[in-house]
Design a protein around this motif. Structure first.
Motif, short mmCIF file in Angstrom:
data_model
loop_
_atom_site.label_atom_id
_atom_site.label_comp_id
_atom_site.label_asym_id
_atom_site.label_seq_id
_atom_site.Cartn_x
_atom_site.Cartn_y
_atom_site.Cartn_z
N VAL A 93 0.87 -1.18 0.00
CA VAL A 93 0.00 0.00 0.00
C VAL A 93 0.90 1.23 0.00
CG1 VAL A 93 -1.81 1.26 1.21
CG2 VAL A 93 -1.78 -1.25 1.27
N THR A 94 0.77 2.05 -1.05
CA THR A 94 1.65 3.21 -1.19
C THR A 94 0.86 4.50 -1.31
OG1 THR A 94 3.43 4.21 -2.51
CG2 THR A 94 1.73 3.02 -3.72
N GLU A 95 1.44 5.57 -0.83
CA GLU A 95 0.93 6.91 -1.10
C GLU A 95 1.41 7.34 -2.49
OE1 GLU A 95 3.03 10.34 -0.31
OE2 GLU A 95 4.33 9.44 1.24
N SER A 96 0.93 8.48 -2.96
CA SER A 96 1.43 9.06 -4.21
C SER A 96 1.28 10.57 -4.17
CB SER A 96 0.70 8.48 -5.43
OG SER A 96 -0.69 8.78 -5.36
N THR A 97 1.53 11.16 -2.99
CA THR A 97 1.35 12.60 -2.81
C THR A 97 2.03 13.39 -3.92
OG1 THR A 97 1.25 12.27 -0.40
CG2 THR A 97 1.66 14.52 -1.20
N PHE A 98 3.27 13.02 -4.24
CA PHE A 98 4.01 13.71 -5.29
C PHE A 98 4.30 12.74 -6.44
CE2 PHE A 98 4.85 16.22 -1.46
CZ PHE A 98 4.44 17.47 -1.91
N GLY A 99 3.27 12.00 -6.83
CA GLY A 99 3.40 10.99 -7.87
C GLY A 99 3.27 11.52 -9.28
N LEU A 100 4.06 12.55 -9.60
CA LEU A 100 4.16 13.09 -10.95
C LEU A 100 5.64 13.30 -11.27
CD1 LEU A 100 1.37 15.86 -10.97
CD2 LEU A 100 1.26 13.62 -12.08
N PRO A 101 6.05 13.14 -12.53
CA PRO A 101 7.48 13.25 -12.88
C PRO A 101 8.10 14.61 -12.59
CG PRO A 101 6.25 12.17 -14.64
CD PRO A 101 5.23 12.70 -13.68
N ILE A 102 7.28 15.65 -12.40
CA ILE A 102 7.84 16.99 -12.13
C ILE A 102 8.43 17.10 -10.73
CG2 ILE A 102 6.36 18.21 -13.76
CD1 ILE A 102 4.54 18.95 -11.42
N ILE A 148 0.73 -6.98 -6.13
CA ILE A 148 -0.35 -6.01 -6.26
C ILE A 148 -0.01 -4.78 -5.44
CG2 ILE A 148 -1.63 -7.19 -4.43
CD1 ILE A 148 -3.17 -5.09 -7.29
N VAL A 149 -0.25 -3.60 -6.00
CA VAL A 149 0.03 -2.34 -5.33
C VAL A 149 -1.27 -1.54 -5.23
CG1 VAL A 149 1.32 -0.17 -5.41
CG2 VAL A 149 2.40 -2.30 -6.19
N HIS A 150 -1.57 -1.08 -4.03
CA HIS A 150 -2.74 -0.23 -3.80
C HIS A 150 -2.26 1.21 -3.60
CE1 HIS A 150 -4.97 -3.92 -3.25
NE2 HIS A 150 -4.16 -4.28 -2.25
N VAL A 151 -2.76 2.12 -4.42
CA VAL A 151 -2.36 3.53 -4.35
C VAL A 151 -3.46 4.28 -3.61
CG1 VAL A 151 -1.61 5.54 -5.66
CG2 VAL A 151 -1.16 3.25 -6.55
N THR A 152 -3.12 4.85 -2.45
CA THR A 152 -4.17 5.34 -1.56
C THR A 152 -4.45 6.83 -1.60
OG1 THR A 152 -2.60 5.56 0.28
CG2 THR A 152 -3.79 3.47 0.10
N HIS A 153 -3.44 7.68 -1.79
CA HIS A 153 -3.73 9.11 -1.76
C HIS A 153 -2.65 9.89 -2.49
CE1 HIS A 153 -1.24 8.29 1.79
NE2 HIS A 153 -0.90 9.56 1.85
N GLY A 154 -3.07 11.02 -3.04
CA GLY A 154 -2.15 11.84 -3.84
C GLY A 154 -2.54 11.79 -5.30
N GLN A 155 -1.53 11.62 -6.15
CA GLN A 155 -1.74 11.55 -7.61
C GLN A 155 -2.09 10.11 -7.99
OE1 GLN A 155 -1.72 14.35 -9.26
NE2 GLN A 155 -0.90 15.61 -7.60
N VAL A 165 -6.44 1.86 -7.51
CA VAL A 165 -6.64 3.07 -6.69
C VAL A 165 -7.63 2.75 -5.59
CG1 VAL A 165 -7.50 5.43 -6.68
CG2 VAL A 165 -6.13 4.61 -8.60
N VAL A 166 -7.28 3.13 -4.38
CA VAL A 166 -8.16 2.94 -3.23
C VAL A 166 -8.42 4.29 -2.58
CG1 VAL A 166 -8.44 1.84 -0.99
CG2 VAL A 166 -7.24 0.62 -2.82
N GLU A 167 -9.69 4.62 -2.40
CA GLU A 167 -10.04 5.89 -1.76
C GLU A 167 -9.89 5.79 -0.24
OE1 GLU A 167 -13.76 7.52 -2.85
OE2 GLU A 167 -13.39 7.41 -5.02
N THR A 168 -9.18 6.75 0.32
CA THR A 168 -9.00 6.83 1.77
C THR A 168 -9.17 8.28 2.19
OG1 THR A 168 -6.62 7.28 1.69
CG2 THR A 168 -7.30 4.95 1.65
N LEU A 169 -9.07 8.52 3.49
CA LEU A 169 -9.10 9.89 4.00
C LEU A 169 -7.71 10.37 4.38
CD1 LEU A 169 -12.34 9.98 6.20
CD2 LEU A 169 -12.03 10.55 3.78
N PHE A 170 -6.67 9.67 3.89
CA PHE A 170 -5.31 10.13 4.11
C PHE A 170 -5.00 11.27 3.15
CE2 PHE A 170 -4.64 5.36 4.84
CZ PHE A 170 -5.01 5.45 6.16
N GLY A 171 -4.02 12.08 3.54
CA GLY A 171 -3.57 13.14 2.65
C GLY A 171 -4.46 14.35 2.62
#
Length: 340
Positions: free
Chosen positions: A131-140, A294-301, A318-324
């Protein structure tokens, strides 16, 4: 095998009958770290790392029932083997490793693979499910090395001192503020807002040394901060408190400052891309190295990052959470809004 499920209360382990970072009250909550979107009020029992315990006492209350453990210490809960592993995000932050009948799930919470010199460095944990975050999950989003970033902050302060300015840094009270303090050591007297000072006590309680600092008195003695270094939480950026500081030059420290022109969102003089989250390369490096099936992307991008993972052969959803949730809004609940 389903070792974790995503419910309305939070991430749930049905075999162990506990939740990880639940956002609604539950009987047993395993907490990855002390930020308010992951550690909430109302749980009957809390389980966290030793370094997170004083933070929970500060932010939730001294009367909570809280058990704490060391990194790598194994706990058996209803047949599920649980252990905490460093996430590198902030003090005490942990990835939660669950193992049941040979199947391993890792809930990473928020994480950073850069070593900031304060948090216990990130530890890679291989698993079947991640289970991973993706707060800054963009190449920029690609961070400077810690030493290079600190040098930029230091040069800004030195320039302000040459121009008879007071350097005012805006950073979250837990994690960011302490990193700024560490970078400022030896450059001048450091003043911090009361809310930062209270959380500094959590660092000091577990033996982490911070530079010498003074709790700022914005009502009675703002003049003494003149041409020194002041650190306040984001909720005070446009407040009357900062206006009382003599000759202030303000700088926002946030990963969002990576985007050109981002500081135009606020009335600040400078912006530095300082983040306690993994950047694009860090996220990809971590996800691939876990070798998760399997990877679950929880919040961010979430949409962009999960799509990229699938296109590169890593099964992700993609999994919806209240994190972030906006950390600034959370700090409104934990920051003393009095002019101290």
């Amino acid at each position: 095998m389903k070792l974790i499920t995503f419910t309305k209360k939070g991430i749930y382990c049905p075999q162990g009958k506990f939740y990880i970072d639940p956002w609604r009250p539950v009987d047993k909550a395993v907490i990855t770290h002390g930020h308010a979107d992951h550690a909430r009020w109302g749980m009957k029992k809390y389980l966290c790392h030793h370094f997170t315990k004083p933070i929970l006492y500060q932010r939730i209350g001294i009367d909570i029932e809280c058990q704490s453990v060391e990194y790598g210490e194994k706990i058996n809960i209803n047949g599920v083997q649980l252990s905490f592993h460093p996430a590198g995000h902030i003090i005490g932050s942990a990835q939660i490793r669950l193992e049941y009948k040979g199947y391993v799930s890792v809930i990473s919470g928020d994480y950073k693979i850069q070593d900031d010199g304060l948090s216990t460095p990130f530890e890679l944990v291989k698993c079947n499910e991640f289970v991973t975050e993706s707060t800054f999950g963009l190449p920029i989003y690609n961070w400077l090395e810690i030493d290079d970033l600190n040098k930029k902050l230091q040069n800004w302060v030195l320039k302000n001192q040459e121009n008879s300015k007071t350097s005012v840094f805006i950073g979250y009270s837990l994690g960011k503020a302490q990193r700024i303090m560490k970078a400022m050591e030896g450059l001048g007297k450091i003043y911090v807002h009361y809310s930062i000072g209270k959380l500094n006590e959590a660092f000091e309680a577990v033996g982490i040394d911070l530079p010498e600092y003074t709790i700022a008195d914005f009502r009675e003695r703002p003049k003494e901060m003149e041409h020194q270094i002041v650190i306040v939480p984001p909720v005070l950026l446009d407040s009357n408190i900062i206006k009382k500081i003599p000759d202030p030059a303000t700088a926002i420290c946030s990963g969002w400052m990576q985007v050109r022109g981002a500081r135009r969102w606020r009335s600040a003089d400078a912006g530095f891309a300082m983040s306690d989250h993994a950047d694009w390369k860090g996220l990809l490096q971590t996800v691939k190295a876990t070798e998760a099936e399997i990877v679950h992307v929880t919040h961010g991008q979430t949409e962009v990052f999960s799509k990229y993972l699938n296109e590169t052969g890593i099964r992700a959803d993609v999994v919806e959470t209240l994190f972030g949730e906006d950390e600034e809004e959370q700090e409104k609940e934990t920051t003393e809004n009095q002019e101290l």
